[in-house]
Each structure stands twice: as C-alpha cells, then as structure tokens.
Design a protein around this motif. Sequence first.
Motif, PDB file in Angstrom:
ATOM      1  N   ASP A   1      53.480  43.167  39.426  1.00  0.00           N
ATOM      2  CA  ASP A   1      53.493  44.435  40.172  1.00  0.00           C
ATOM      3  C   ASP A   1      52.719  44.266  41.478  1.00  0.00           C
ATOM      4  O   ASP A   1      51.749  44.971  41.760  1.00  0.00           O
ATOM      5  CB  ASP A   1      52.891  45.560  39.323  1.00  0.00           C
ATOM      6  N   VAL A   2      53.178  43.306  42.289  1.00  0.00           N
ATOM      7  CA  VAL A   2      52.440  42.953  43.509  1.00  0.00           C
ATOM      8  C   VAL A   2      52.409  44.082  44.535  1.00  0.00           C
ATOM      9  O   VAL A   2      51.538  44.089  45.411  1.00  0.00           O
ATOM     10  CB  VAL A   2      52.999  41.660  44.156  1.00  0.00           C
ATOM     11  N   SER A   3      53.330  45.030  44.446  1.00  0.00           N
ATOM     12  CA  SER A   3      53.282  46.151  45.389  1.00  0.00           C
ATOM     13  C   SER A   3      52.060  47.036  45.134  1.00  0.00           C
ATOM     14  O   SER A   3      51.487  47.609  46.065  1.00  0.00           O
ATOM     15  CB  SER A   3      54.557  46.991  45.291  1.00  0.00           C
ATOM     16  N   SER A   4      51.642  47.130  43.875  1.00  0.00           N
ATOM     17  CA  SER A   4      50.445  47.915  43.529  1.00  0.00           C
ATOM     18  C   SER A   4      49.180  47.067  43.470  1.00  0.00           C
ATOM     19  O   SER A   4      48.084  47.548  43.746  1.00  0.00           O
ATOM     20  CB  SER A   4      50.641  48.605  42.169  1.00  0.00           C
ATOM     21  N   PHE A   5      49.330  45.792  43.093  1.00  0.00           N
ATOM     22  CA  PHE A   5      48.183  44.882  42.957  1.00  0.00           C
ATOM     23  C   PHE A   5      48.486  43.598  43.737  1.00  0.00           C
ATOM     24  O   PHE A   5      48.883  42.586  43.157  1.00  0.00           O
ATOM     25  CB  PHE A   5      47.926  44.564  41.481  1.00  0.00           C
ATOM     26  N   PRO A   6      48.330  43.638  45.061  1.00  0.00           N
ATOM     27  CA  PRO A   6      48.788  42.527  45.911  1.00  0.00           C
ATOM     28  C   PRO A   6      47.932  41.268  45.864  1.00  0.00           C
ATOM     29  O   PRO A   6      48.370  40.226  46.351  1.00  0.00           O
ATOM     30  CB  PRO A   6      48.772  43.130  47.313  1.00  0.00           C
ATOM     31  N   THR A   7      46.718  41.342  45.314  1.00  0.00           N
ATOM     32  CA  THR A   7      45.841  40.168  45.348  1.00  0.00           C
ATOM     33  C   THR A   7      45.284  39.840  43.964  1.00  0.00           C
ATOM     34  O   THR A   7      45.218  40.686  43.080  1.00  0.00           O
ATOM     35  CB  THR A   7      44.642  40.389  46.293  1.00  0.00           C
ATOM     36  N   ALA A   8      44.890  38.585  43.821  1.00  0.00           N
ATOM     37  CA  ALA A   8      44.077  38.133  42.693  1.00  0.00           C
ATOM     38  C   ALA A   8      42.775  37.623  43.294  1.00  0.00           C
ATOM     39  O   ALA A   8      42.790  36.949  44.335  1.00  0.00           O
ATOM     40  CB  ALA A   8      44.784  37.026  41.914  1.00  0.00           C
ATOM     41  N   VAL A   9      41.646  37.954  42.667  1.00  0.00           N
ATOM     42  CA  VAL A   9      40.345  37.606  43.235  1.00  0.00           C
ATOM     43  C   VAL A   9      39.481  36.936  42.172  1.00  0.00           C
ATOM     44  O   VAL A   9      39.350  37.450  41.058  1.00  0.00           O
ATOM     45  CB  VAL A   9      39.614  38.857  43.774  1.00  0.00           C
ATOM     46  N   PHE A  10      38.907  35.785  42.533  1.00  0.00           N
ATOM     47  CA  PHE A  10      37.918  35.121  41.679  1.00  0.00           C
ATOM     48  C   PHE A  10      36.577  35.158  42.392  1.00  0.00           C
ATOM     49  O   PHE A  10      36.446  34.670  43.517  1.00  0.00           O
ATOM     50  CB  PHE A  10      38.306  33.672  41.394  1.00  0.00           C
ATOM     51  N   VAL A  11      35.575  35.753  41.734  1.00  0.00           N
ATOM     52  CA  VAL A  11      34.217  35.807  42.276  1.00  0.00           C
ATOM     53  C   VAL A  11      33.336  34.955  41.376  1.00  0.00           C
ATOM     54  O   VAL A  11      33.138  35.275  40.196  1.00  0.00           O
ATOM     55  CB  VAL A  11      33.687  37.256  42.332  1.00  0.00           C
ATOM     56  N   ALA A  12      32.828  33.857  41.931  1.00  0.00           N
ATOM     57  CA  ALA A  12      32.020  32.926  41.138  1.00  0.00           C
ATOM     58  C   ALA A  12      30.572  33.366  41.096  1.00  0.00           C
ATOM     59  O   ALA A  12      30.048  33.950  42.050  1.00  0.00           O
ATOM     60  CB  ALA A  12      32.120  31.526  41.734  1.00  0.00           C
ATOM     61  N   GLN A  13      29.924  33.070  39.992  1.00  0.00           N
ATOM     62  CA  GLN A  13      28.492  33.275  39.869  1.00  0.00           C
ATOM     63  C   GLN A  13      27.765  32.026  40.372  1.00  0.00           C
ATOM     64  O   GLN A  13      28.374  30.988  40.608  1.00  0.00           O
ATOM     65  CB  GLN A  13      28.117  33.554  38.409  1.00  0.00           C
ATOM     66  N   SER A  14      26.465  32.131  40.523  1.00  0.00           N
ATOM     67  CA  SER A  14      25.661  30.998  40.974  1.00  0.00           C
ATOM     68  C   SER A  14      25.782  29.845  39.977  1.00  0.00           C
ATOM     69  O   SER A  14      25.783  30.049  38.762  1.00  0.00           O
ATOM     70  CB  SER A  14      24.202  31.434  41.111  1.00  0.00           C
ATOM     71  N   ALA A  15      25.917  28.635  40.501  1.00  0.00           N
ATOM     72  CA  ALA A  15      26.031  27.450  39.646  1.00  0.00           C
ATOM     73  C   ALA A  15      25.291  26.292  40.284  1.00  0.00           C
ATOM     74  O   ALA A  15      25.480  26.003  41.465  1.00  0.00           O
ATOM     75  CB  ALA A  15      27.493  27.095  39.426  1.00  0.00           C
TER      76      ALA A  15
END
Length: 198
Positions: free
Chosen positions: A101-115
């Motif tokens: 459903d890219v029209s409603s959710f156009p992005t995928a996001v990965f937010v990394a924690q400190s490593a």
Amino acid sequence: MSRNVLIPIVAVVALALLGAAGAYAYFFSGLRASPTSLALSSPSATPAASGSPSTTTAGAGTWYEMTSAKITAQLANLASVDTVAGFNVRTRDGIVQRSLDVSSFPTAVFVAQSAELPQAAATGQTVTVSVPGQLTVHGVTKDVTATVQLRVSASTAQLAGSIVTNMTDFGISPPQVSITVVQPAVTIEFQLNLTSAS
C-alpha cells in the motif's frame, strides 16, 4: 462417458499440466536468475553516495561507535532485478506495491540504536556487527536486528547489511499469486558508501 464430455476433461488436464510445467520452469530450472546478496566492494573501490542514509560515527583511541543511523527507502521505487526467460517480472512489482500500500505508506525506515564497533574496524579490516534498531513498514514499527558488514578507511565507510523479518508482523498479507504460495519471511538488504562531511 461420452466423447463430448471426455474432450473438455482432457483439455482441462492438459492446461493444468502446462501450468505445473510453467511453475516448475519458473522456480526450479535455469530459466530463473536471482540476484546475488549485497556485499562490500573490493577495498580498492572508490566509495560513492548511495541511498538516503543519515549516519553518525565517532572514533576514540582504537575503537569506533555508531551513535546514530537512519535509513529511509522509497517503496514506490522497488523494482525486480531477477530475470525469468520468457516472463515479464515487472508484473510482480505492481503486486508488491499494492501489498505494501505504497500510496498510503510510501517509505520504509530503519533507525539504528547505538552500537560499539570492534577494534578491527579502526585498522580498515572488514568486521561484522549486529545492530539493533526499529524498522517501520506499513505504519507499523518493530524491533529488529541488522547484521552489518563494515569497512572503515580514512574518511570513508562501506556498509552492507541485512534484516530478516516477517511481513505479517507489519500487518502485510503475503501477495496472492495463482501459480505459487508466497512465504511471509523476507530479507531486507542495504548497501551504503559513506564519506565524512568534515
């Protein structure tokens, strides 16, 4: 059984066999060419900007620490890169985009924690790091762990990573395809070449 009834039955069986043969050729024969997994390029390669990441790393003494990282992917740009002789795999792209459903959710996001990175990263060696973080797809955020290969050289860093997850965890139903069953397990891969802004 009359001849008039037997002919349609034979035709249906023949079509079913042809469909099964086509499915076999698609998935199990040399007609299908899958892409190789993403990996680091050779050490002599010149890094180039890729993707739309936002990453910060800090160095102190003989160790490095990744303090923040955010990778955003535009899902409407997803495109198949494998090939199947005699088939147009781009049809699959439309099915995937509808499922996401890219029209409603156009992005995928990965937010990394400190490593914290292994000491070998400071010497230019290729190291493998487990990076915890949050992945948001289809409006759902889940804790995930990315397995990342990293090589740091002077003011540049090369990364190639993957995240193994399940599409149903994000409220996405596997696409319905007539000739096969789509499994819910997915592997998300990314490759980045970073250059210091300073």
